[in-house]
Design a protein around this motif. Structure first.
Motif, PDB file in Angstrom:
ATOM      1  N   ARG A  48       0.899  -1.333  -0.082  1.00 54.47           N
ATOM      2  CA  ARG A  48       0.156   0.033   0.073  1.00 54.47           C
ATOM      3  C   ARG A  48       0.986   1.279   0.176  1.00 54.47           C
ATOM      4  O   ARG A  48       2.088   1.352   0.769  1.00 54.47           O
ATOM      5  N   VAL A 158     -12.921   6.243   6.095  1.00 52.36           N
ATOM      6  CA  VAL A 158     -12.272   5.292   4.778  1.00 52.36           C
ATOM      7  C   VAL A 158     -11.475   4.278   5.312  1.00 52.36           C
ATOM      8  O   VAL A 158     -10.429   4.642   6.049  1.00 52.36           O
ATOM      9  N   ASN A 160      -9.354   1.175   3.237  1.00 50.71           N
ATOM     10  CA  ASN A 160      -8.892   0.752   1.885  1.00 50.71           C
ATOM     11  C   ASN A 160      -9.538  -0.694   1.763  1.00 50.71           C
ATOM     12  O   ASN A 160     -10.119  -1.124   0.590  1.00 50.71           O
ATOM     13  N   SER A 161      -9.442  -1.679   2.766  1.00 52.06           N
ATOM     14  CA  SER A 161      -9.817  -3.065   2.611  1.00 52.06           C
ATOM     15  C   SER A 161     -11.159  -3.266   2.358  1.00 52.06           C
ATOM     16  O   SER A 161     -11.895  -4.093   1.725  1.00 52.06           O
ATOM     17  N   LEU A 163     -13.026  -0.680   1.045  1.00 54.72           N
ATOM     18  CA  LEU A 163     -13.321  -0.384  -0.497  1.00 54.72           C
ATOM     19  C   LEU A 163     -12.907  -1.569  -1.516  1.00 54.72           C
ATOM     20  O   LEU A 163     -13.742  -1.747  -2.418  1.00 54.72           O
ATOM     21  N   GLU A 164     -11.772  -2.232  -1.219  1.00 53.18           N
ATOM     22  CA  GLU A 164     -11.392  -3.287  -2.119  1.00 53.18           C
ATOM     23  C   GLU A 164     -12.615  -4.422  -2.063  1.00 53.18           C
ATOM     24  O   GLU A 164     -13.158  -5.034  -3.179  1.00 53.18           O
ATOM     25  N   THR A 183      -8.297   8.412  -1.455  1.00 51.80           N
ATOM     26  CA  THR A 183      -8.005   7.043  -1.348  1.00 51.80           C
ATOM     27  C   THR A 183      -6.797   6.468  -1.590  1.00 51.80           C
ATOM     28  O   THR A 183      -6.166   7.193  -2.463  1.00 51.80           O
ATOM     29  N   GLU A 184      -6.317   5.338  -1.413  1.00 51.47           N
ATOM     30  CA  GLU A 184      -5.258   4.435  -2.057  1.00 51.47           C
ATOM     31  C   GLU A 184      -5.178   5.012  -3.477  1.00 51.47           C
ATOM     32  O   GLU A 184      -4.168   4.721  -4.183  1.00 51.47           O
ATOM     33  N   TRP A 185      -6.315   4.661  -4.225  1.00 54.70           N
ATOM     34  CA  TRP A 185      -6.037   4.693  -5.776  1.00 54.70           C
ATOM     35  C   TRP A 185      -6.692   6.231  -6.181  1.00 54.70           C
ATOM     36  O   TRP A 185      -7.057   6.192  -7.352  1.00 54.70           O
TER      37      TRP A 185
END
Length: 276
Positions: A48, A158, A160-161, A163-164, A183-185
């Motif tokens: 990440r 938020v 990230n896991s 959202l995945e 976000t991470e993306w």
């Protein structure tokens, strides 16, 4: 049916008031907090590009631990001194929201721990790396959303896991956090959850909203519009199941110790529908 079931609490404030009055169990004036502590962490999972920090206030009442997450650095040092040795009733009226939430969580965990008889379905989290455990927890949370592919979920807090896991089910999402950012993306994170809720089919909300005062407007929105509201709760894991059927449709309850504290196996507790 138990006495607790006969008179359900409909709001967080109602729950807090009734607990303070001794209407949900033992007189809280007779119960004292033995240990008060904070847990702080900084994390960046392998693979990440971004990380984050957590800070949690926890209170120990007999065998139970109640918790409330706060923004890092927000909790004054005096909070621990205020809590340790204090009776629960006093802490339920404490001026700091985080102390009130943690005290209520500890009291309700003591009165009614997470058991199948109370509607909790235990879900095992296997041992593994921090990222593996985060993803396992996310699957347990997202399982509670009963939505068709293509639906849009407001994600408040938020992770990230999460959202995945939503993407893996073909669900869209609007990430929301008071801090904003991305976000991470690289997706924009909105800061006003209530403003974004109108365009979403369901709400997936962190228990941290109990401590920062944003929970009740979201609960009322879900109730008014008939939308699913699923809570993922390290904060208030014993509090939020009491609001099932009153705007809250499901809860993934995760009492202390949380999945990120060690690499061993763990457990979360799923609650669905109705009320406990």
């Amino acid at each position: 049916m138990t006495a607790l079931d006969e008179a359900p609490c409909r709001t967080y404030d109602d729950l807090l008031s009734r607990a303070r009055a001794g209407a949900l169990g033992p007189d809280p004036r007779t119960l004292r907090i033995a240990v008060a502590f904070t847990t702080r962490q900084a994390v960046r999972h392998d693979g990440r590009g971004t990380g984050y920090r957590n800070e949690v206030l926890s209170l120990r009442l007999a065998e139970a631990v109640g918790s409330c997450a706060v923004e890092p650095g927000e909790l004054p040092e005096s909070a621990l001194d205020d809590c340790v040795g204090a009776d629960v009733a006093r802490l339920l009226g404490h001026p700091l929201p985080a102390v009130r939430v943690a005290a209520l969580d500890a009291y309700l965990m003591h009165v009614a721990p997470h058991t199948p008889e109370r509607g909790a379905l235990p879900v095992a989290l296997p041992a593994g790396s921090s990222l593996e455990k985060s993803r396992a927890r996310a699957r347990a949370v997202v399982e509670l959303l009963d939505l068709p592919a293509g639906a849009t979920v407001l994600v408040v807090g938020v992770v990230n896991s999460l959202l995945e896991a939503l993407r893996s089910r073909g669900l869209g999402y609007v990430p929301c956090d008071l801090k904003g950012g991305t976000t991470e993306w690289g997706e924009p994170v909105v800061a006003d959850a209530l403003a974004a809720a109108g365009d979403c089919d369901a709400l997936l909300v962190s228990g941290m909203t109990l401590g920062n005062g944003t929970f009740e407007p979201l609960r009322e929105h879900a109730l008014r519009h008939g939308k699913p509201l699923v809570m993922f709760a390290q904060t208030g894991s014993a509090v939020l199941p009491r609001l099932l059927g009153h705007g809250v449709s499901a809860v993934c309850a995760e009492p202390y110790p949380f999945f990120w504290l060690d690499g061993g196996s763990g457990v979360v507790h799923q609650y669905r529908g109705g009320r406990r």
